[in-house]
Design a protein around this motif. Structure first.
Motif, short mmCIF file in Angstrom:
data_model
loop_
_atom_site.label_atom_id
_atom_site.label_comp_id
_atom_site.label_asym_id
_atom_site.label_seq_id
_atom_site.Cartn_x
_atom_site.Cartn_y
_atom_site.Cartn_z
N TYR A 85 68.13 32.30 40.10
CA TYR A 85 67.09 31.78 40.99
C TYR A 85 66.47 32.90 41.82
O TYR A 85 65.24 32.92 42.04
CB TYR A 85 67.67 30.70 41.90
N TYR A 86 67.29 33.82 42.30
CA TYR A 86 66.74 34.96 43.06
C TYR A 86 65.82 35.80 42.18
O TYR A 86 64.73 36.21 42.62
CB TYR A 86 67.88 35.83 43.59
N VAL A 100 71.70 24.45 36.39
CA VAL A 100 71.26 23.39 37.30
C VAL A 100 69.92 22.82 36.83
O VAL A 100 69.79 21.62 36.59
CB VAL A 100 71.15 23.91 38.74
N ASP A 101 68.91 23.67 36.75
CA ASP A 101 67.56 23.24 36.37
C ASP A 101 66.94 24.21 35.37
O ASP A 101 67.31 25.39 35.31
CB ASP A 101 66.65 23.18 37.60
N TYR A 139 60.61 21.71 37.73
CA TYR A 139 62.05 21.89 37.50
C TYR A 139 62.66 20.58 36.99
O TYR A 139 62.46 19.52 37.59
CB TYR A 139 62.75 22.33 38.79
N THR A 140 63.37 20.66 35.88
CA THR A 140 64.04 19.49 35.32
C THR A 140 65.52 19.81 35.14
O THR A 140 65.90 20.96 34.86
CB THR A 140 63.44 19.10 33.96
N GLU A 141 66.36 18.80 35.30
CA GLU A 141 67.80 19.00 35.21
C GLU A 141 68.20 19.47 33.81
O GLU A 141 67.72 18.93 32.80
CB GLU A 141 68.54 17.70 35.55
N MET A 148 61.20 35.28 31.27
CA MET A 148 62.15 34.19 31.20
C MET A 148 63.50 34.70 31.69
O MET A 148 64.03 35.68 31.16
CB MET A 148 62.29 33.60 29.80
N VAL A 149 64.04 34.05 32.70
CA VAL A 149 65.33 34.39 33.28
C VAL A 149 66.31 33.30 32.87
O VAL A 149 66.04 32.12 33.08
CB VAL A 149 65.25 34.46 34.82
N MET A 150 67.43 33.69 32.29
CA MET A 150 68.35 32.68 31.80
C MET A 150 69.81 33.06 32.03
O MET A 150 70.17 34.24 32.01
CB MET A 150 68.13 32.39 30.32
#
Length: 534
Positions: free
Chosen positions: A133-134, A153-154, A162-164, A190-192
């Motif tokens: 998230y950061y 989380v999302d 944002y979706t679960e 894209m951060v994963m």
């Protein structure tokens, strides 16, 4: 997006995965006829989704009976590790590893979207979600909102919505589909999160991250259905070093040297990060040599304030909305990742970190004489980190700590003992309750009892209350009965999830944060969290 039987055969041959092609005309290594060059219309691993022109990937516990009726549905071909020609007239691509093959073919079907995005992959036992998230926040600030996110989380594929999520790291077919959606939505990054299972079962096979991050490691996910040993768990985590162009590495865990050897063997550069300038497990000061350091600002006690140092030089200051020094380490990791991508950051850009909140992550609620935290902590390391924070922040006054927790069923059986070990000599009351369960043969009450059997502290007030809402209510009642002291209530494991999985089925649940907010009569939990961070 183009993938035909012939192009699939070529990819599988190039990667040494093809065994043979089995069809009505016999066994062969090549396809003939005009249909061999027709593009598949869809690709799926769910037989119920097969339509005209579909390629079906038979992974996992696929059963031959699932093939019945698929010829009539329009099945074009199937990908499998065994022959199903007795059940279908469609040609079968027989491979040595169906999960690896599925990943490679999914990438091709969706037009290799990974080449249109800068990819960040983050692994570690704790901190993956917060770090992700950061990083997304910093990259969104730099790119005008064009940073996608896949987390436990999302998920966010357009920079806004944002979706679960269902899995920490999606199945490869879903992963490449989501990458295509992100690329089509104009995303540049894209951060994963990359779980150990993502490498164990080839969800990210063939994928190379522009920046990979290895945050930390401690024992977790040891079970018959996950990792048989810690060595296997660590080995899977280490694969990120062999599948990245640059590695960001936490400088304060016991296996740092081994991961550095992995990176050297893979021929990729390393940048490191650390929290403050404390002593790491090896007895050294990780902050002395780390490229990025988040140094606690001791001038602002009670505020999550940090000074960022890059190669020993001030790079700016920032505060964090989420409590806990461990989030300073996550912020340092995020700064190192964004820097490794070559994205410039001014001191004002660092203020973006102060805006990041994750529902259910160190979410604070309060009432007179009571402070409560909701968090996803679910193993020894994360439980210890939350307790470290509470003792550090509130330990200078009369304090009683109640922990409400359970442990998931069907996986990570080691957590049942380790959560108790992390807590039993550091809390005053332990209430064991239900968490997600997969199997009817392992009900929540059985898991709670296993946890209770590991309680060895004779002074600990430990009990089992299976209903999660009632367990939280009992913790609040206990705290309210002692107005002469500060009571800290920690509810961990579920975060802000609005469901509990009972025997594999999702059952609606109010949510730990909403239960506490209602019981404490503190209003909206997000409002209280914002007040706590001011």
């Amino acid at each position: 997006m183009a993938l035909s039987l012939n192009s699939a055969l070529a990819i599988l041959k190039d990667h040494g995965l093809l065994r043979e092609l089995i069809g009505p005309e016999g066994w062969t290594l090549s396809a003939q006829g005009p249909s061999a060059d027709q593009d598949f219309t869809s690709i799926t691993y769910d037989s119920r989704q097969v339509g005209p022109g579909a390629l079906l990937c038979c992974k996992g516990h696929f059963q031959a009976r699932f093939m019945d009726g698929l010829d009539q549905a329009g099945l074009a071909a199937y990908l499998a590790e065994e022959d199903f020609s007795q059940r279908t007239q469609a040609p079968g691509l027989i491979v040595s590893n169906v999960r690896q093959a599925m990943s490679l073919l999914a990438a091709e079907f969706y037009g290799r979207p990974q080449e249109l995005l800068k990819l960040v992959g983050i692994t570690g036992t704790k901190g993956k979600t917060t770090t992700a998230y950061y990083v997304q926040a910093l990259l969104s600030q730099a790119s005008g909102g064009r940073a996608a996110l896949l987390s436990s989380v999302d998920n966010c594929l357009d920079g806004r919505t944002y979706t679960e999520s269902e899995l920490t790291t999606p199945e490869s077919l879903d992963l490449f589909r989501m990458m295509r959606q992100a690329a089509d939505a104009g995303m540049r990054y894209m951060v994963m999160e990359v779980s150990s299972q993502a490498y164990k079962v080839d969800r990210v096979h063939g994928l190379t991250f522009d920046v990979g991050a290895f945050l930390n490691i401690s024992s977790d996910h040891i079970s018959p259905v996950e990792h048989p040993t810690f060595e296997d768990y660590l080995y899977c985590k280490r694969q990120i070093a062999y599948n990245s162009r640059l590695l960001v590495l936490g400088a304060d865990h016991a296996y740092e040297g081994l991961v550095k050897e992995d990176a050297a063997k893979a021929g990729i550069p390393i940048t490191t990060f650390a929290l403050d300038a404390g002593t790491g497990p090896s007895g050294t000061d990780p902050g002395q040599a780390a490229t990025w350091v988040a140094q606690v600002d001791r001038r602002n006690p009670g505020v999550n304030a940090f000074q960022a140092l890059r190669q020993g030089h001030p790079a700016g200051s920032f505060t964090l909305a989420m409590d806990g020094l461990f989030n300073g380490a996550n912020a340092a990791a995020a700064l190192a990742i964004v820097d490794a991508l070559g994205v410039p950051m001014s001191e004002s850009d660092l203020q973006t970190l102060s805006q990041v909140r994750i529902s259910g992550r160190m979410e604070r609620l309060s009432a007179p004489g009571i402070v409560a935290y909701v968090d996803y902590a679910h193993n020894y390391a994360s439980t210890s980190a939350v307790l470290d924070f509470v003792h550090d922040k509130y330990g200078g006054q009369p304090l009683s700590i109640t922990l409400v927790t359970g442990s998931a069923g069907g996986k990570a059986v080691d957590r049942r003992k380790e959560i108790v070990d992390a807590a039993q000599y550091r809390v005053d009351r332990l209430i064991l309750t239900e968490e997600d369960t997969e199997l009817a043969s392992e009900p929540a009450e059985s898991i709670c009892q296993q946890m209770m059997d590991n309680v060895t502290n004779p002074q600990l007030d430990a009990s089992i209350i299976q209903d999660r809402g009632e367990a939280i209510a009992e913790a609040v009642r206990g705290a309210q009965s002692h107005p002469e002291r500060l009571d800290a209530i920690l509810v961990i494991g579920k975060g802000e999830e609005r469901w509990i999985k009972r025997q594999g089925k999702h059952v609606p649940y109010e949510g730990d944060d909403h239960v506490l907010a209602r019981l404490l009569k503190s209003g909206d939990p997000q409002t209280q969290q914002e007040k706590a961070s001011e």
